[in-house]
Enzyme design. Structure first.
Site, PDB file in Angstrom:
ATOM      1  N   TRP A 118      35.674 -12.527   6.941  1.00 32.83           N
ATOM      2  CA  TRP A 118      34.522 -11.681   6.600  1.00 32.83           C
ATOM      3  C   TRP A 118      33.441 -11.775   7.656  1.00 32.83           C
ATOM      4  O   TRP A 118      32.693 -10.814   7.885  1.00 32.83           O
ATOM      5  CB  TRP A 118      33.998 -12.010   5.205  1.00 32.83           C
ATOM      6  CG  TRP A 118      34.969 -11.576   4.147  1.00 32.83           C
ATOM      7  CD1 TRP A 118      35.669 -12.374   3.288  1.00 32.83           C
ATOM      8  CD2 TRP A 118      35.389 -10.230   3.862  1.00 32.83           C
ATOM      9  NE1 TRP A 118      36.487 -11.614   2.495  1.00 32.83           N
ATOM     10  CE2 TRP A 118      36.345 -10.299   2.817  1.00 32.83           C
ATOM     11  CE3 TRP A 118      35.058  -8.983   4.388  1.00 32.83           C
ATOM     12  CZ2 TRP A 118      36.956  -9.165   2.289  1.00 32.83           C
ATOM     13  CZ3 TRP A 118      35.682  -7.846   3.858  1.00 32.83           C
ATOM     14  CH2 TRP A 118      36.610  -7.951   2.824  1.00 32.83           C
ATOM     15  N   ASP A 160      25.690 -13.727   3.909  1.00 32.01           N
ATOM     16  CA  ASP A 160      26.664 -13.035   3.059  1.00 32.01           C
ATOM     17  C   ASP A 160      27.103 -14.038   1.995  1.00 32.01           C
ATOM     18  O   ASP A 160      27.883 -14.941   2.273  1.00 32.01           O
ATOM     19  CB  ASP A 160      27.850 -12.570   3.908  1.00 32.01           C
ATOM     20  CG  ASP A 160      28.940 -11.903   3.067  1.00 32.01           C
ATOM     21  OD1 ASP A 160      28.784 -11.814   1.831  1.00 32.01           O
ATOM     22  OD2 ASP A 160      29.969 -11.475   3.666  1.00 32.01           O
ATOM     23  N   LYS A 188      32.629 -10.458  -7.226  1.00 29.89           N
ATOM     24  CA  LYS A 188      33.211 -11.797  -7.152  1.00 29.89           C
ATOM     25  C   LYS A 188      32.617 -12.661  -8.265  1.00 29.89           C
ATOM     26  O   LYS A 188      33.318 -13.080  -9.161  1.00 29.89           O
ATOM     27  CB  LYS A 188      32.945 -12.429  -5.787  1.00 29.89           C
ATOM     28  CG  LYS A 188      33.307 -11.531  -4.586  1.00 29.89           C
ATOM     29  CD  LYS A 188      34.741 -11.673  -4.154  1.00 29.89           C
ATOM     30  CE  LYS A 188      35.261 -10.608  -3.204  1.00 29.89           C
ATOM     31  NZ  LYS A 188      34.583 -10.407  -1.946  1.00 29.89           N
TER      32      LYS A 188
HETATM   33  C1  LIG Z   1      34.790  -9.611  -0.674  1.00 30.21           C
HETATM   34  C2  LIG Z   1      33.861  -9.968   0.405  1.00 30.21           C
HETATM   35  C3  LIG Z   1      33.246  -9.003   1.208  1.00 30.21           C
HETATM   36  C4  LIG Z   1      33.552  -7.532   1.107  1.00 30.21           C
HETATM   37  O1  LIG Z   1      33.148  -7.039  -0.109  1.00 30.21           O
HETATM   38  P1  LIG Z   1      33.342  -5.514  -0.523  1.00 30.21           P
HETATM   39  O2  LIG Z   1      32.462  -5.462  -1.740  1.00 30.21           O
HETATM   40  O3  LIG Z   1      34.779  -5.295  -0.806  1.00 30.21           O
HETATM   41  O4  LIG Z   1      32.829  -4.652   0.556  1.00 30.21           O
HETATM   42  C5  LIG Z   1      32.347  -9.417   2.159  1.00 30.21           C
HETATM   43  N1  LIG Z   1      32.067 -10.719   2.332  1.00 30.21           N
HETATM   44  C6  LIG Z   1      32.645 -11.682   1.581  1.00 30.21           C
HETATM   45  C7  LIG Z   1      32.302 -13.119   1.829  1.00 30.21           C
HETATM   46  C8  LIG Z   1      33.558 -11.340   0.600  1.00 30.21           C
HETATM   47  O5  LIG Z   1      34.131 -12.286  -0.147  1.00 30.21           O
END
Ligand SMILES: *Cc1c(COP(=O)(O)O)cnc(C)c1O
Length: 362
Positions: free
Chosen positions: A101, A171, A195
């Protein structure tokens, strides 16, 4: 047999929240309309979004000089929005290359003409340990991008990198609200909801107010200042996702907040890591100090055995344990809504599998 969902995302939500959604779906607060049918300009929805923001501020102790924004577009859209809004001085950011990511974030920033310096990389150890800046951080960077929890590689920063006066943009998609953080340590935090918070379709942005409003001529849907001015209702927000996330926030408060959740998450993760560390069949490759509380990848080293483990788990209602295609093997995601009983059921199953496997191969 109870079903336990170990998916990395969209992921398990608290059962009481699912039941509340079901109970009030036909008529939200006696309105005769479901939440999905309500105008985002109605007083009823105003209460929903205000409560969600207030509860989030309360749980994370967000200071008044930070704005809370509700976006669509997932975590991925923020890979674009963050550089467009915040990298306005030098169009130059730093990034810690901690896995998939993080590299996606670097690619998207480059697409909007932002120079990205990799300050440290985990590539040399297959991302089983976290990178920190190799040198003192260049103070002319607009910000440093950090992935607090690496969903695929199963790592978490427990110590934040020292970036001097350069703001950190975090993030937190996969460990948002899984443990307390000091919001003031960051210029911005963002997280896709699916998540550890609620349904897909919602992304939370928490941003320090002096960092926004400097970009010119941004597309409206990417403009943090506009979203802040319009209280995230420049256009139609994801009404249902905000409502459901709001219920999860109330559930988190009722559990006792983030300190309580962090302790539970530590206990749950320890149960699984302790099993994996004594096992002679299963292995988690991550450096112990960098292990994630949320996502636990593990392998046998033999893809055929991994496939048997996953198929057998499914028969035991232990679902979605297949590892990410980049790393293979298994991955158990242990978000806030995963009860300890689910982790215990997984450990019991893996121990039985190992005993049977050893007998077969004795
Ligand atoms: C899942 C995830 C993303 C991407 O998320 P989307 O909502 O599918 O765009 C970005 N960063 C991390 C750390 C993730 O786990």
């Amino acid at each position: 047999m109870t079903t336990y969902n170990f998916s990395a995302g969209p992921a398990v939500m608290p059962q009481p929240v699912i039941q509340q959604i079901q109970a009030e779906l036909p008529s939200f607060q006696g309105s005769g309309m479901s939440i999905m049918e309500l105008s985002h300009r109605s007083a009823l929805f105003d209460q929903v979004i205000n409560d969600a923001e207030a509860d989030l501020r309360d749980l994370m102790q967000i200071p008044d000089n930070y704005r809370v924004l509700f976006f669509q577009g997932g975590g991925t859209l923020q890979f674009t929005a963050a550089p467009l809004n915040l990298a306005t001085n030098h169009h130059h950011i730093g990034l810690l290359d901690s896995g998939h990511w993080a590299s996606r974030a670097a690619e998207e920033a480059q697409r909007v003409h932002t120079q990205v310096d990799i300050l440290g990389t985990g590539a040399t150890n297959q991302f089983t340990a976290l990178p920190y800046p190799d040198q003192p951080v260049n103070q002319a960077l607009d910000y440093v991008h950090l992935t607090t929890n690496n969903t695929i590689e199963g790592t978490t920063y427990t110590k934040l990198p020292d970036t001097g006066n350069v703001p950190l943009v975090a993030d937190m998609s996969s460990n948002f609200l899984g443990q307390p953080y000091n919001v003031q340590d960051f210029g911005m935090i963002f997280a896709g909801a699916q998540k550890n918070l609620g349904p897909a379709g919602l992304t939370i942005v928490i941003v320090r107010d002096d960092l926004i409003g400097h970009a010119k001529d941004l597309p409206s849907m990417l403009d943090y200042q506009l979203f802040a001015d319009k209280r995230s209702m420049f256009n139609t927000p994801p009404v249902f996702a905000i409502y459901a996330a709001g219920l999860v926030l109330k559930w988190l408060k009722a559990q006792g907040g983030l300190t309580v959740m962090a302790k539970r998450n530590h206990d749950k993760a320890a149960l699984l890591y302790d099993f994996l560390d004594q096992s002679t069949l299963f292995n988690n490759p991550v450096k112990p100090a960098d292990r994630s509380l949320m996502n636990v990848p593990f392998v046998t080293g033999n893809p055929a055995i991994d496939a048997r483990v996953i198929a057998g788990a499914t028969d035991h209602n232990l679902l979605n344990l297949k590892g990410h295609r980049l790393v293979g093997g298994m991955r158990a995601s242990l978000y806030n809504a995963m009860p300890k009983a689910g982790v215990q059921a997984l450990v019991d199953y893996l121990a039985d599998f190992e005993a049977i496997y050893k007998k077969e191969n004795a």
